[in-house]
Each structure stands twice: as structure tokens, then as C-alpha cells.
Design an enzyme around this catalytic site. Sequence first.
Site, short mmCIF file in Angstrom:
data_model
loop_
_atom_site.label_atom_id
_atom_site.label_comp_id
_atom_site.label_asym_id
_atom_site.label_seq_id
_atom_site.Cartn_x
_atom_site.Cartn_y
_atom_site.Cartn_z
CG ASP A 1 -2.11 0.89 1.47
OD1 ASP A 1 -3.35 0.64 0.46
OD2 ASP A 1 -1.45 1.80 1.34
CG ASP B 1 -5.57 -4.92 -3.47
OD1 ASP B 1 -6.93 -4.71 -2.63
OD2 ASP B 1 -4.79 -4.85 -3.19
CG HIS C 1 -5.69 -3.65 0.04
ND1 HIS C 1 -4.18 -3.25 -0.92
CD2 HIS C 1 -5.10 -2.86 1.34
CE1 HIS C 1 -3.92 -2.11 -0.89
NE2 HIS C 1 -4.21 -2.13 0.45
#
Length: 303
Positions: free
Chosen positions: A123, A250, A280
Site C-alpha cells: 500500500d 486485491d 489487500h
Amino acid sequence: MQYLRTPDQRFEGLKDYTFNPHYLQVSDTEDGELRVHYLDEGPRDADPVLLLHGEPSWSYLYRKMIPPLVAAGHRVIAPDLVGFGRSDKPTRREDYTYQRHVDWMQSVLDQLQLQHITLFCQDWGGLIGLRLVAENPARFARVVAGNTMLPTGDHDLGQAFLDWRDFSQRVDTFPVSTIIDGATTTALSAETLHAYDAPFPDETYKEGARQFPMLVPATVDDPACAQNRAAWEVLKQWQKPFLTSFSDSDPVTAGAETVMQKLIPGCEGQPHITIENGGHFLQEDQGEVLADVINRFIADNPR
């Protein structure tokens, strides 16, 4: 710069999070300082594995991965980004910029004098971490990227990201643990949800979490585009080992791994892996599996 500091008692007794806290002071870029929290586990003379989290998590996300990485002989560094975890939380949205986040983590690298780093980033950990790699190529020995990207504003980020960004700005109460729970394939326990909410006693502590989605370069005139394009020019020449380890579930970052594999020379010949049954936040769903991937990658690519 005005900031809030989450009371220490909020972090007492968190499930499976028994690591000792460590702190550094970094410049707030306005003649003041902010306190950054980080975990530092394993032998201090071993090569470091740097674990960078994203939005809206904190180093708690890495609690399943740290023990097996340490057991393999590595030093493990897991900072909390400014605005998250036990790190200080500036109180104004405009205090958070992409460049400041990079600068704050650069200060961590400098103060800890980290060298021969293996980076794992997910991320926003990738949006920051890959910039650090490009700006400090001699300090990094290897990279593992999972569910992340380095956008330059030149390509559509996809509807899943746009929906997330819209939600993050219009929701009255920013539901940190619910967001993380919704982006995993496993149902999180009440104790785990409590741990993800721990850094944020109320909405005033969440300005960084609110702002992060707006800092992702989505258009060609974004202020971070030039620096990210420059970072890509370095990554396109990166010959050191680079592994992608994305999950199978994801929608936000799906496909970014193929871009990395195509453009980054260090990806060639690596056993890129898809982590099954991972959302995710694949560290939460498959942390032990991911730690094993990193351990094998390091062992197979000695410096």
C-alpha cells in the site's frame, strides 16, 4: 506544527503485539519536531528487513511476520508512519504531503544508519518505500513489493481506487478497523479490530488517515508526479533482486505487479508469487506465508 500523541495506555495488552517501542525525533519541516515510533527486533548487527505499512494500518500489521523473520537471523525494522500507530499525528490535513512522508522516513533511515536493506512494502509503504529505494539505491540490497504501486498520474488508477478515495472523504466517521476488516479475506477478531483502532482515540487523530487517499498521484499535474517519474527512471535501471508478492484478492492494486515485472530489470528470473487467500492487507491474512517468502528470497539472493 500542532500534533496529537496517542496515550500509551491505548497500546497496552494488544493481542500478539509484545514488541518494545523505540522512538526517533524527525523534523516537521516547520522548525519543530515529531516523534516517530518504530519496532527494532532481532540482532542489531544483522542486515535489516524494513517493513513499511500503508493506510490506515500501523506496525501492528506486521506482528505475524516479525517473529519468523527474526528467527531467520534478520534485524527487523517496522516504523509507524507519521499520523499512524504510536507516531505523532499532526492535526491539520494540509500538514500531510507525499514529500513530507518520504522525508520523514528518510530521516529514519539516516538516523538508524541502515545499510544492505531488504524492503517489504505494501500500500502506501510502496509509494514511500519505492521512492526511498530510488533516492538511496546503494542502501538497499533487495525489494519485495506486495499490493502496492508507484503511480505517476499518467494512468487511470481504476474504479476501485476512485471509489475508496470518494468514501474516505465523505464518510462522517472514518472507520479504521472496519476498513481493514473489509480488505482482508479472513474475519478479524474483536481483539484485532480493537488493536487497529487503538492509535485513534477520536476523529481528531485521523487527519493523516483521511488525507492519504488524496495524496495518491491520480492526475498528471499532481505535485508528486515529477518525483515519482524520476524514481521510475532509477527503478528501470535497478539490477538488484526485486520480487513481487501480491495477493489474489486485491481489486485496488491488481495488475501493478505485471508493470513492475516488465519495467524493473531486477525482477527478471525471480520466482514471483501470488499469495492465495489474501486480501489487500495480505500481511494480516497470510503473514506467516509472506515472511517465509521473504526469508527464502533473501537466502536465494545473498549480497
